[in-house]
Design a protein around this motif. Structure first.
Motif, PDB file in Angstrom:
ATOM      1  N   ASP A  65       9.328  -2.557  -8.686  1.00 57.81           N
ATOM      2  CA  ASP A  65      10.431  -1.812  -8.285  1.00 57.81           C
ATOM      3  C   ASP A  65      11.649  -2.391  -8.020  1.00 57.81           C
ATOM      4  OD1 ASP A  65      12.100   0.118  -7.218  1.00 57.81           O
ATOM      5  OD2 ASP A  65      10.862   0.573  -5.118  1.00 57.81           O
ATOM      6  N   SER A  66      12.650  -2.557  -8.839  1.00 52.84           N
ATOM      7  CA  SER A  66      13.562  -3.295  -8.893  1.00 52.84           C
ATOM      8  C   SER A  66      14.484  -2.832  -7.730  1.00 52.84           C
ATOM      9  CB  SER A  66      14.496  -3.689 -10.147  1.00 52.84           C
ATOM     10  OG  SER A  66      14.843  -2.285 -10.525  1.00 52.84           O
ATOM     11  N   GLY A  67      14.275  -1.724  -7.013  1.00 54.88           N
ATOM     12  CA  GLY A  67      15.202  -1.382  -5.927  1.00 54.88           C
ATOM     13  C   GLY A  67      16.420  -1.047  -6.028  1.00 54.88           C
ATOM     14  N   GLU A  68      17.187  -0.917  -4.875  1.00 54.81           N
ATOM     15  CA  GLU A  68      18.452  -0.354  -4.806  1.00 54.81           C
ATOM     16  C   GLU A  68      19.503  -1.347  -5.351  1.00 54.81           C
ATOM     17  OE1 GLU A  68      15.874   1.399  -1.646  1.00 54.81           O
ATOM     18  OE2 GLU A  68      16.268  -0.652  -2.436  1.00 54.81           O
ATOM     19  N   LEU A  69      19.127  -2.791  -5.339  1.00 51.48           N
ATOM     20  CA  LEU A  69      20.100  -3.774  -5.752  1.00 51.48           C
ATOM     21  C   LEU A  69      19.770  -4.226  -7.194  1.00 51.48           C
ATOM     22  CD1 LEU A  69      20.384  -5.717  -2.502  1.00 51.48           C
ATOM     23  CD2 LEU A  69      21.896  -3.950  -3.195  1.00 51.48           C
ATOM     24  N   GLY A  70      18.838  -3.650  -7.747  1.00 55.56           N
ATOM     25  CA  GLY A  70      18.223  -4.139  -9.234  1.00 55.56           C
ATOM     26  C   GLY A  70      17.430  -5.510  -9.225  1.00 55.56           C
ATOM     27  N   PHE A  71      17.147  -5.854  -7.749  1.00 52.94           N
ATOM     28  CA  PHE A  71      16.142  -7.130  -7.872  1.00 52.94           C
ATOM     29  C   PHE A  71      14.731  -6.790  -7.080  1.00 52.94           C
ATOM     30  CE2 PHE A  71      20.123  -8.877  -8.652  1.00 52.94           C
ATOM     31  CZ  PHE A  71      20.264  -9.817  -9.472  1.00 52.94           C
ATOM     32  N   VAL A 107       0.806  -1.218  -0.107  1.00 50.95           N
ATOM     33  CA  VAL A 107      -0.029   0.005   0.037  1.00 50.95           C
ATOM     34  C   VAL A 107       1.013   1.153   0.093  1.00 50.95           C
ATOM     35  CG1 VAL A 107      -1.450   1.208   1.418  1.00 50.95           C
ATOM     36  CG2 VAL A 107      -2.012  -1.027   0.925  1.00 50.95           C
ATOM     37  N   LEU A 108       1.817   1.455   0.639  1.00 48.37           N
ATOM     38  CA  LEU A 108       2.941   2.280   0.853  1.00 48.37           C
ATOM     39  C   LEU A 108       3.585   2.763  -0.413  1.00 48.37           C
ATOM     40  CD1 LEU A 108       4.107   1.863   4.708  1.00 48.37           C
ATOM     41  CD2 LEU A 108       2.643   3.563   3.919  1.00 48.37           C
ATOM     42  N   TYR A 109       3.725   1.736  -1.108  1.00 41.96           N
ATOM     43  CA  TYR A 109       4.599   1.734  -2.244  1.00 41.96           C
ATOM     44  C   TYR A 109       3.713   2.268  -3.437  1.00 41.96           C
ATOM     45  CZ  TYR A 109       6.744   0.544  -6.724  1.00 41.96           C
ATOM     46  OH  TYR A 109       6.986   0.421  -7.950  1.00 41.96           O
ATOM     47  N   ALA A 110       2.523   1.575  -3.371  1.00 41.31           N
ATOM     48  CA  ALA A 110       1.304   1.873  -4.534  1.00 41.31           C
ATOM     49  C   ALA A 110       1.114   3.604  -4.356  1.00 41.31           C
ATOM     50  CB  ALA A 110       0.137   1.312  -4.340  1.00 41.31           C
ATOM     51  N   ASN A 111       1.050   4.043  -3.113  1.00 39.57           N
ATOM     52  CA  ASN A 111       0.716   5.297  -2.906  1.00 39.57           C
ATOM     53  C   ASN A 111       2.026   6.209  -2.981  1.00 39.57           C
ATOM     54  OD1 ASN A 111      -2.308   5.546  -2.111  1.00 39.57           O
ATOM     55  ND2 ASN A 111      -1.422   4.083  -1.140  1.00 39.57           N
ATOM     56  N   SER A 119      13.068   4.828   1.292  1.00 43.75           N
ATOM     57  CA  SER A 119      13.776   4.973   2.646  1.00 43.75           C
ATOM     58  C   SER A 119      12.655   5.143   3.929  1.00 43.75           C
ATOM     59  CB  SER A 119      14.698   6.171   2.801  1.00 43.75           C
ATOM     60  OG  SER A 119      14.129   7.297   2.625  1.00 43.75           O
ATOM     61  N   SER A 120      11.517   5.766   3.404  1.00 47.83           N
ATOM     62  CA  SER A 120      10.345   5.716   4.276  1.00 47.83           C
ATOM     63  C   SER A 120       9.626   4.232   4.763  1.00 47.83           C
ATOM     64  CB  SER A 120       9.336   6.600   4.114  1.00 47.83           C
ATOM     65  OG  SER A 120       9.963   8.112   3.996  1.00 47.83           O
TER      66      SER A 120
END
Length: 140
Positions: A96-102, A32-36, A41-42
Motif C-alpha cells: 500500500d503506497s499510501g497517501e504519499l506514494g511511498f 494484520v489490520l491492513y491485511a484484513n 484512517s482507522s
C-alpha cells in the motif's frame, strides 16, 4: 539527551523487554489490520493510540520524546530513499503506497513507538557498560 534533560532512571530489563514486545505487537497488528481490509484512517488512529499509550507507559521523558520523534521522521525518510533509489526487483516496497506514494501514514506512529523500545534498550546497555551516572562504581 538523558543527561541534558536530567533523566536518571535505570531501566530494568523487564521494562526493556516489555517495550520491545509492545512495539512488536503494534508492528504485527498494523499488518494484520491492513491485511484484513481495515481502512488507513482507522489503522492510523489505532497505531497512534498505541504509540501514545506505549510512550507514556514505557518512557514519558523529553529525551525519549525527541528520540521517538526522530525515529518517526527519520525511519520513513530512509525508507523513501530506499524505495526511490533501489530497483524494484531488488528493493522493497509497501503493498500500500499510501497517501504519499511511498508508505501509508500509519507507519509514522509505528516508528514512533520504536523510540521507547530502542531508547530503553540503549539506556540499559549504557548503564551496564558504565556510561550512566547511576552505574558509577557498579561495574568496577
Amino acid at each position: 539527551l538523558d543527561e541534558v534533560f536530567d533523566v536518571e532512571d535505570v531501566v530494568a530489563p523487564p521494562k526493556v523487554l516489555l517495550g520491545i514486545a509492545f512495539f512488536t505487537l503494534q508492528y504485527w497488528l498494523s499488518g494484520v489490520l491492513y491485511a484484513n481490509g481495515v481502512d488507513r484512517s482507522s489503522i492510523l488512529s489505532i497505531m497512534s493510540a498505541l504509540a501514545a499509550f506505549g510512550f507514556y507507559a514505557l518512557d514519558g521523558t523529553w529525551s525519549g520524546f525527541l528520540t521517538s520523534t526522530a525515529t518517526a521522521l527519520g525511519g520513513p525518510l530512509i525508507e523513501v530513499g530506499l524505495i526511490s533509489s533501489l530497483p524494484p526487483d531488488i528493493g522493497y516496497h509497501y503493498t500500500d503506497s499510501g497517501e504519499l506514494g511511498f508508505f501509508p501514514l500509519w507507519i509514522l506512529p509505528v516508528y514512533f513507538l520504536g523510540g521507547p523500545a530502542n531508547g530503553n534498550l540503549a539506556r540499559a546497555f549504557w548503564d551496564r557498560l558504565g556510561g550512566g551516572e547511576n552505574s558509577q562504581g557498579k561495574n568496577s
